[in-house]
Design an enzyme around this catalytic site. Structure first.
Site, PDB file in Angstrom:
ATOM      1  N   LEU A   1       3.787  -6.741  -4.242  1.00 24.34           N
ATOM      2  CA  LEU A   1       3.051  -7.713  -5.043  1.00 24.34           C
ATOM      3  C   LEU A   1       1.704  -7.890  -4.363  1.00 24.34           C
ATOM      4  CD1 LEU A   1       5.562 -10.625  -5.848  1.00 24.34           C
ATOM      5  CD2 LEU A   1       4.415  -9.149  -7.498  1.00 24.34           C
ATOM      6  N   ASP A   2       0.652  -7.993  -5.131  1.00 27.69           N
ATOM      7  CA  ASP A   2      -0.669  -8.248  -4.554  1.00 27.69           C
ATOM      8  C   ASP A   2      -0.662  -9.584  -3.839  1.00 27.69           C
ATOM      9  OD1 ASP A   2      -1.762  -5.911  -5.708  1.00 27.69           O
ATOM     10  OD2 ASP A   2      -2.069  -6.962  -7.594  1.00 27.69           O
TER      11      ASP A   2
END
Length: 187
Positions: free
Chosen positions: A40-41
């Site tokens: 996930l960013d």
């Protein structure tokens, strides 16, 4: 062979190696030899799976295995039927065309924790919430999809991966739980 469900907080990097001045997975998880099954960013939040089993990690993360991932997305603007239809259909993002996906407008999730720092509030401009379920997951894909239909993402929370969800495993940001070995067979 642990399988860990982790609720990644906003601005935490999806890596164990330290970065000066940045929080990482190492600040939350002390289990040795585990690795994230997907990423996930830093500016995204929500469910991550981690394991020490390389084959399981690959089967969860690799798009060829088509594990559904659902994202709750707060967007800047009012969602209309046209934008929703465009999100669901293959969407040309320039360097690739998305696969069809499920996208539905939802009410703001009442169970969702407040984000720190909070999302900006502009009384003169509405926001909308969308649940998007993908069978793929390219870099920043959801953010790029909503921007392509004129609705920039303000907040992005992954709520489920395959059979695992934050609805059935309620975890606050930074919390994690080890899933029984039998649950791995669901993947």
């Amino acid at each position: 062979m642990p399988l860990i469900l982790f609720n990644k907080p906003f601005q935490v990097l999806c890596q164990f190696s330290p970065q000066p001045g940045r929080a990482s997975l190492a600040d939350y998880l002390r289990t040795p030899n585990i690795y994230p099954a997907g990423r996930l960013d830093a500016d995204s939040e929500g469910l991550m799976l981690l394991t020490d089993d390389g084959r399981l990690q690959h089967s969860i993360a690799h798009p060829d295995h088509k594990e559904a991932k659902t994202y709750l997305v707060q967007v800047d603007g009012a969602l209309d039927a046209g934008a929703l239809a465009r999100l669901q259909a293959p969407l040309d993002l320039g360097d690739f065309v998305t696969k069809p996906c499920r996208a539905v407008q939802i009410a703001e999730p009442g169970w969702l924790w407040p984000r720190t720092p909070p999302i900006r509030v502009r009384a003169d401009k509405p926001t909308s919430w969308i649940a998007i379920t993908l069978q793929e997951g390219k870099n920043r894909q959801v953010r790029r999809m909503t921007a392509a239909v004129g609705l920039p993402t303000l907040r992005l929370v992954r709520s489920s991966i395959g059979p695992f969800s934050l609805a059935t495993h309620p975890l606050m940001p930074g919390e994690w739980v080890e899933v029984p070995a039998g649950d791995m067979k669901k993947i």
